[in-house]
Enzyme design. Structure first.
Site, PDB file in Angstrom:
ATOM      1  CB  CYS A 266      -0.989  -0.011   1.169  1.00 11.54           C
ATOM      2  SG  CYS A 266      -0.241   0.043   2.812  1.00 11.54           S
ATOM      3  CG  HIS A 325      -4.732   0.915   3.628  1.00 12.00           C
ATOM      4  ND1 HIS A 325      -3.942   0.247   2.725  1.00 12.00           N
ATOM      5  CD2 HIS A 325      -5.725   1.489   2.901  1.00 12.00           C
ATOM      6  CE1 HIS A 325      -4.436   0.389   1.514  1.00 12.00           C
ATOM      7  NE2 HIS A 325      -5.518   1.148   1.587  1.00 12.00           N
ATOM      8  CG  ASP A 348      -6.545   2.775  -1.253  1.00  9.09           C
ATOM      9  OD1 ASP A 348      -5.393   2.481  -1.635  1.00  9.09           O
ATOM     10  OD2 ASP A 348      -7.098   2.216  -0.285  1.00  9.09           O
TER      11      ASP A 348
END
Length: 708
Positions: A266, A325, A348
């Site tokens: 991530c 995250h 994202d």
């Protein structure tokens, strides 16, 4: 006049040799004539600009506009600055809504003598303009523009909510070839491959461009930049923890014919996206959310399952709480939403769930997330669950599930980003949600839950401009999962359990901690407590347990006791993941009660950092010596040691030094030589890996002066 223009347009960091300008702001050209000068009123100069493979006047990817006419139908404009005997200086200005990309500039000269001459002047690149009030990405703070557009280094926060560590990162958005790579990335998207004319026309919208870039950073649907890998097996690529910057990743993708780079997780996806978006001119920052929910069925409940030893189990729903995250926020107006929902938008690029059939997420308004407006585009329900889902814990025993407790505050903690023009961490949790435990927070949660239950999803898509947001399915077990949580206080707890570390958890050393047991009742309590420890990946996926214990604790009324525990290095070393996360759990039960007490704690093991010393003054185009000091933190020999060092404006490319073998606790140093080629504030990033560890990091800020 590229040098002067680029300085005015804040693109001189990219180059001064080629024209790079921003929309909504004038740039200058000087036209030289062979025989005679330009005569206004008699001669007419017509400019033509084109972008994309199929430029079209109707789509706005071709514009024709005259120097002579002040009321041209074209949104592009040109005017005369100065006129000499053989040269003429003119100003051109693209509209603040123009498509970004590479343009071809042509002129037609219509003379009073009746002749028409056409010239192709060359190419220029047009970018978004956060300095222009009419641009959708306008940001009215110069310090914020310097941080979120111009700064080419930063920090990405990792670890856990109890141990937040900054990971230095070289964004390098102004490094050589990065702008060309960013434009190539747009041309490699599925949208461009399917309909290049429409795709190029839509590149004036930061909403559209951000979705395209978000999908292209991962490679799940196309030949995007990065392959994701959470398997702990990286033998055919790079361990994500080893990367220290975006430049090497983007250049590798470009040099291999746009083949995905192995591997990313991530923070790597978010960092590379930050590089691309800042390069294109969209203000962008990197955000870390600790204890981040991954709700796969859209019910705002994260279900976690435990066995009778306290070990966390995988679950078929794939709901998880990521230790941390990382995503991006991009600044833009949102005219497709009701007033008040522009500004910072979540994007994202980590491929978790599909949005309109493609692995991307956002842009989702941060304000809409805080307000629980989960029916607003794009993917707002999923982002809401990452920061504000509830967590339900279940005991699995004998094929049956027993509810342990529901936690309304464990998801979404210490949401962090780098401070403006500083190295400190800014906590922006309040941007995403109201204070945990407050009435407002519960009201927003219930509002979002009711919107999901009602299934009221509406697209604010105008024409064919943008894609609709992902519809969020309700839970298959709606009777349990969509139950509205009670606002009543929980039952009085009679026995509590808590873990406490006795020493800082350093890699290579034993982990010493105690279990604190407290009897808050006026009765004797006999407890049986199952303890376990297991490694975790940062996305919450559990690995096999490597340590277990059973404690029998008798407590008198109001009595507190401690149970000492120790996990030796030899017990955990071979089971440790790259993320260096260990989850210790305790599941307690009373002999006289069926109730269970669950407590857990995540431990992040720390390494000593690399020390970097700059030997002497840093001056542009002058040799500079840099000392890097590093050590083996383990009490065993490590092999295959490699040191990598980089820094935009300081090194032309990433430096890699093969160190070989380091003995137990060995400390060593090397001297690197470089010649800085850009002035101003810079940062050196370093990483050391071996067969035993992958990410011992360090950084040093350096100010580079102009040559005297």
């Amino acid at each position: 006049m590229s040098s002067r223009n680029n300085v005015r347009h804040h693109t001189e960091e990219i180059t001064v040799d080629h024209l790079l300008v921003r929309r909504g702001q004038a740039f200058n050209l000087t036209l030289y004539f062979r025989n005679r000068g330009f005569q206004p009123g008699l001669d007419n100069i017509i400019f033509v600009v084109e972008t994309g493979p199929l430029p079209d006047l109707a789509l706005g990817t071709r514009a024709v506009f005259s120097l002579a006419r002040h009321h041209s139908p074209s949104p592009w404009i040109a005017w005369l600055e100065t006129n000499g005997a053989t040269s003429t200086e003119v100003s051109l200005c693209a509209p603040p809504t123009a498509a970004v990309g590479r343009y071809l500039l042509k002129i037609h000269i219509d003379s009073f003598q009746g002749s028409v001459t056409a010239y192709q002047l060359g190419e220029f690149i047009l970018l978004f303009n956060p300095w222009c009030p009419e641009d959708a990405v306008y940001l009215d703070s110069e310090p914020q523009r310097q941080e979120y557009v111009m700064n080419d280094y930063g920090f990405i926060y990792q670890g856990s909510k109890n141990w937040i560590r900054p990971c230095p990162w070289n964004y390098g958005q102004f490094e050589e070839k990065i702008i060309d790579i960013c434009l190539k990335l747009l041309d490699k998207s599925l949208h461009f491959q399917t309909d290049p004319a429409t795709d190029c026309a839509l590149r004036g919208s930061p909403i559209y461009v951000s979705r395209v870039v978000c999908a292209m950073i991962n490679s799940n649907d196309d030949n995007g930049v990065l392959n994701g890998n959470w398997s702990e097996n990286y033998t055919d690529g790079a361990n994500p923890a080893e990367w220290t910057g975006s430049v090497a990743i983007l250049k590798q993708w470009y040099a291999t014919g746009c083949q995905p780079v192995r591997y990313g997780q991530c923070w790597v996806f978010a960092a590379v996206m930050c590089t691309v978006m800042r390069c294109l001119g969209i203000p962008t920052r990197v955000i870390t959310n600790f204890d981040s929910g991954h709700d796969t069925d859209g019910n705002l409940i994260i279900d976690e399952y435990y066995d009778n030893t306290g070990r966390i189990l995988g679950n078929k729903k794939k709901d998880t709480i990521w230790n941390f995250h990382v995503w991006n926020e991009c600044w833009m107006a949102r005219k497709d939403l009701p007033p008040g929902y522009g500004g910072w938008q979540v994007l994202d690029a980590t491929p978790q769930e599909m949005s309109n059939g493609i692995y991307c997420c956002g842009p989702a308004s941060v304000r809409a997330i805080k307000d629980g407006e989960v029916d607003l585009n794009y993917d707002t329900p999923f982002v809401f669950s990452m920061v504000n889902a509830d967590c339900m814990s279940w005991l699995v025993q004998g094929g049956k599930e027993q509810k342990l407790h529901q936690d309304t505050s464990s998801v979404g903690n210490f949401i962090s980003t780098k401070s403006i023009q500083g190295d400190e961490r800014d906590d922006i949790t309040e941007n995403y949600k109201y204070e945990e435990g407050s009435l407002q927070e519960r009201q927003v949660f219930l509002k979002a839950l009711q919107k999901l239950k009602a299934g009221r999803f509406h697209s604010s898509r105008r024409g064919a401009e943008l894609q609709p947001s992902r519809p969020t399915p309700l839970s298959r077990d709606s009777s349990r999962s969509l139950h509205t949580p009670s606002l009543r206080p929980s039952d009085v707890v009679q026995v509590s359990l808590k873990f406490k570390l006795l020493d800082p958890p350093n890699m290579g050393q034993d982990i010493c901690f105690v279990l604190l047991a407290l009897n808050m009742s006026s009765q004797f309590k006999d407890l049986k407590v199952n303890l376990s420890a297991q490694s975790l990946l940062h996305n919450g996926s559990p690995l096999s347990p490597f340590w277990q214990d059973i404690a029998f604790i008798t407590l008198s009324p109001k009595e507190a006791k401690t149970y000492p525990c120790k996990i030796s290095y030899s017990q955990y070393s071979q089971y440790l993941s790259t993320d260096k996360l260990i989850r210790i759990s305790a599941l307690g039960e009373e002999k006289s009660s069926p109730e269970k007490i669950l407590v857990n704690k995540i431990i992040t093991l720390s390494y000593p950092s690399i020390t970097i010393n700059v030997l002497g003054a840093a001056v542009v185009n002058q040799p500079l010596s840099i000392q890097v000091i590093f050590s083996n933190p383990l009490s065993e020999q490590v092999e295959d040691c490699v040191l990598t060092v980089e820094g935009s404006g300081l090194f032309k490319k990433q430096q890699k030094v093969l160190l070989g073998v380091l003995k137990p606790q060995q400390r060593a140093s090397i001297i690197l030589e470089t010649v800085p080629f850009k002035s101003g504030q810079r940062q050196i990033q370093a990483n050391m890996r071996s067969n035993k560890f992958k990410d011992i990091k360090g950084y040093r800020n350096v100010y580079v002066d102009f040559a005297l």
